[in-house]
Design an enzyme around this catalytic site. Structure first.
Site: not given
Length: 293
Positions: A9, A88-89, A113, A244
């Site tokens: 992100q 992350s993403l 998510r 996570q």
């Protein structure tokens, strides 16, 4: 060895993916499929939307995922990763790229998510802050000594760590970081405390979705955020993916481990070049590149 890395992100921009859509029939087909899966025309927002519209969590996360995954798929035979990782993403993009998840399943999980994280953000005022110029150990010590919930969330590169937690606790921690010698400690314009205990409601929601999704044996190892180690076992991948949301992103450690395991070229797949910059700060000798159609 070729390491392919996928951004998270913050990498979004207006017009993202339009060149792929216009120049690749496969990309066009996948973007149209994504519109149907999501139930709204995300392509309109990606190609022509305002920066504000792109910042909506339900849009941002699928948009970055789509840009990365569709770009990887258009590379065809030239896309041969020996290892992958995502920030992350970006871990979801990496798992589609290495065959652990199919396109539709990956997109559905990313959408779920995003919505779960948005809901968690609305439950309690929370935020994140970037701390520059302090050793990780000092940042961790300050967080531990600060009243309220505040934790180290993103180990981006040496001297750049993001903390996450309750608004008041973050503000207190930022002041303490400056006293401890940080060059800067600034609150980030984000919707909530990602990768902190405050994401527990989202973790629980996403856990159910991940458990109900079929994962396949990947074509190459993924270095996951939670452990920073190579993983190929589907069940371990699932467990790490669930952890996570409330655990830190160990990006520095992941890149260091990939280099130790033989990575010689890091190719960033998706919007922007933030990860290439972080790789260079982690190891100045590392070779980096951007994937292009």
């Amino acid at each position: 060895m070729n390491a392919y890395i996928f951004p998270g992100q913050g990498a979004q921009f207006t017009g993202m993916g339009l060149d792929l859509y216009e120049n690749s029939p496969l990309a066009q087909e996948l973007f149209e499929q994504a519109n149907k899966i999501l139930g709204f025309n995300i392509t309109d927002i990606m190609f022509e939307g305002t920066p504000e519209a792109l910042k909506e969590t339900k849009v941002t996360q699928p948009a970055i995922f789509l840009h990365s995954v569709i770009l990887a798929k258009t590379l065809g035979e030239s896309f041969k990763p020996d290892m992958v990782a995502g920030h992350s993403l970006g871990e979801f993009s990496a798992l589609v790229a290495n065959g652990a998840l199919n396109f539709e399943a990956g997109l559905k999980l990313v959408s779920q998510r995003a919505l779960a994280m948005q809901k968690a953000c609305e439950l309690q005022p929370s935020t994140m802050a970037a701390v520059l110029g302090l050793d990780d150990a000092i940042v961790e010590k300050v967080c531990a000594a600060t009243e309220g919930i505040v934790v180290a969330a993103n180990y981006n590169c040496p001297g750049q760590l993001v903390i996450s937690g309750e608004v008041d606790a973050i503000n207190r921690a930022c002041e303490a970081m400056k006293v401890a010698g940080a060059k800067r400690a600034l609150v980030l314009p984000v919707g909530g405390a990602f990768h902190s205990p405050l994401m527990e409601p989202a973790r629980e929601e996403l856990a159910a979705a991940i458990q109900n999704t079929t994962f396949s044996k990947p074509n190459c190892p993924i270095y996951q955020n939670v452990t920073a180690n190579a993983v190929i076992d589907e069940n371990v991948i699932k467990a790490n993916l669930i952890s996570q949301l409330t655990a830190p992103v160990r990006w520095t450690q992941s890149v260091q481990q990939m280099i130790a395991d033989g990575a010689t070229l890091f190719t960033e797949v998706g919007p922007g070049n933030v990860l290439q910059g972080l790789v260079k700060k982690i190891d100045r000798e590392a070779q980096t590149a951007s994937a292009t159609l």
